[in-house]
Write a protein that holds these residues in place. Structure first.
Motif, short mmCIF file in Angstrom:
data_model
loop_
_atom_site.label_atom_id
_atom_site.label_comp_id
_atom_site.label_asym_id
_atom_site.label_seq_id
_atom_site.Cartn_x
_atom_site.Cartn_y
_atom_site.Cartn_z
N GLY A 108 -25.28 -7.23 15.00
CA GLY A 108 -25.44 -8.50 15.71
C GLY A 108 -25.26 -8.40 17.21
N ALA A 109 -25.14 -7.19 17.74
CA ALA A 109 -24.95 -7.02 19.19
C ALA A 109 -26.26 -7.25 19.94
N ARG A 110 -26.14 -7.57 21.23
CA ARG A 110 -27.30 -7.72 22.11
C ARG A 110 -27.21 -6.65 23.18
N LEU A 111 -28.19 -5.74 23.20
CA LEU A 111 -28.23 -4.65 24.16
C LEU A 111 -29.44 -4.84 25.06
N SER A 112 -29.21 -4.85 26.36
CA SER A 112 -30.30 -5.03 27.32
C SER A 112 -30.12 -4.05 28.47
N ARG A 113 -31.19 -3.30 28.76
CA ARG A 113 -31.16 -2.27 29.80
C ARG A 113 -30.01 -1.30 29.54
N VAL A 114 -30.10 -0.64 28.38
CA VAL A 114 -29.09 0.32 27.96
C VAL A 114 -29.76 1.68 27.78
N ALA A 115 -29.13 2.72 28.29
CA ALA A 115 -29.63 4.09 28.13
C ALA A 115 -28.53 4.93 27.48
N VAL A 116 -28.87 5.56 26.34
CA VAL A 116 -27.92 6.40 25.62
C VAL A 116 -28.52 7.80 25.54
N SER A 117 -27.76 8.81 25.94
CA SER A 117 -28.27 10.18 25.91
C SER A 117 -27.23 11.14 25.35
N SER A 118 -27.75 12.19 24.69
CA SER A 118 -26.92 13.29 24.18
C SER A 118 -25.70 12.78 23.43
N SER A 119 -25.91 11.85 22.51
CA SER A 119 -24.80 11.21 21.80
C SER A 119 -25.03 11.22 20.30
N ARG A 120 -23.93 11.06 19.56
CA ARG A 120 -23.99 10.99 18.09
C ARG A 120 -23.67 9.56 17.66
N LEU A 121 -24.68 8.91 17.04
CA LEU A 121 -24.51 7.58 16.48
C LEU A 121 -24.79 7.63 14.98
N THR A 122 -24.37 8.70 14.33
CA THR A 122 -24.63 8.84 12.90
C THR A 122 -23.93 7.71 12.14
#
Length: 197
Positions: A108-122
């Motif tokens: 239910g989150a709102r993400l705007s202009r977000v950059a994610v790099s070299s990360s683990r979101l498993t």
């Protein structure tokens, strides 16, 4: 193709304080114009988490639960967010690099202009999340759940999406050709396409 994602970086003042711990009060954590290095805030229950123009460098927020979350112009470098629950959060102009965020809860989150790099979101939970102008580069999304999520003007580059749930939410995202080919089995399953030998 979506426009390039370019979140606004935190605007730290020349005299911005540098902290090695999070100042927690009964209402939660509220920081502005601050650099936080190596702070630990594990398994806390916070009423609020409000960060504006903040850089978190090597911080550990694993297992923390925050009910009202707003991150604006925030950068997270090498942070640990394993099992952190940020449901219904608002993230605007956020940069995440080198995060360990397995099992993070962003439903239910709102993400705007977000950059994610070299990360683990498993196994991340992104059900019913709204992602606008989001770039995921070299992110492991194995087992993540995008059920009922809405993605617009989003880009995935070099991401791992095996066992992704709710893959139909990827409709309309931009991906390099080689990534789309590698993702074909997951996308075919989401669309009910039977792959033949």
């Amino acid at each position: 193709m979506p426009p390039a994602v370019s979140p606004h970086a935190p605007r730290l003042g020349r005299d911005a304080p540098v902290l090695d711990a999070f100042p927690v009060d009964p209402y939660g954590v509220e920081l502005e114009d601050t650099l936080v290095r190596g702070a630990v805030l594990q398994h806390e229950q916070l009423a609020t988490l409000t960060l504006t123009d903040v850089v978190l460098d090597g911080c550990d927020l694993a297992g923390t639960v925050a009910r009202r979350v707003t991150l604006r112009r925030v950068e997270l470098r090498g942070c640990r967010l394993t099992g952190t629950l940020l449901s219904q959060a608002t993230l605007e102009d956020v940069l995440v690099d080198g995060a360990s965020a397995e099992l993070v809860g962003l439903a239910g989150a709102r993400l705007s202009r977000v950059a994610v790099s070299s990360s683990r979101l498993t196994e991340a939970s992104l059900q019913e999340a709204e992602l606008r102008h989001v770039l995921l580069r070299d992110v492991d999304l194995t087992g993540a759940d995008l059920s009922e999520a809405t993605l617009s003007a989003c880009e995935l580059r070099g991401c791992t999406i095996e066992e992704l749930r709710g893959a139909a939410a990827l409709r309309g995202v931009a991906m390099p050709w080689q990534d789309a080919v590698a993702a074909a089995p997951v996308l075919a399953q989401a669309l009910g396409i039977e792959l033949l030998d």
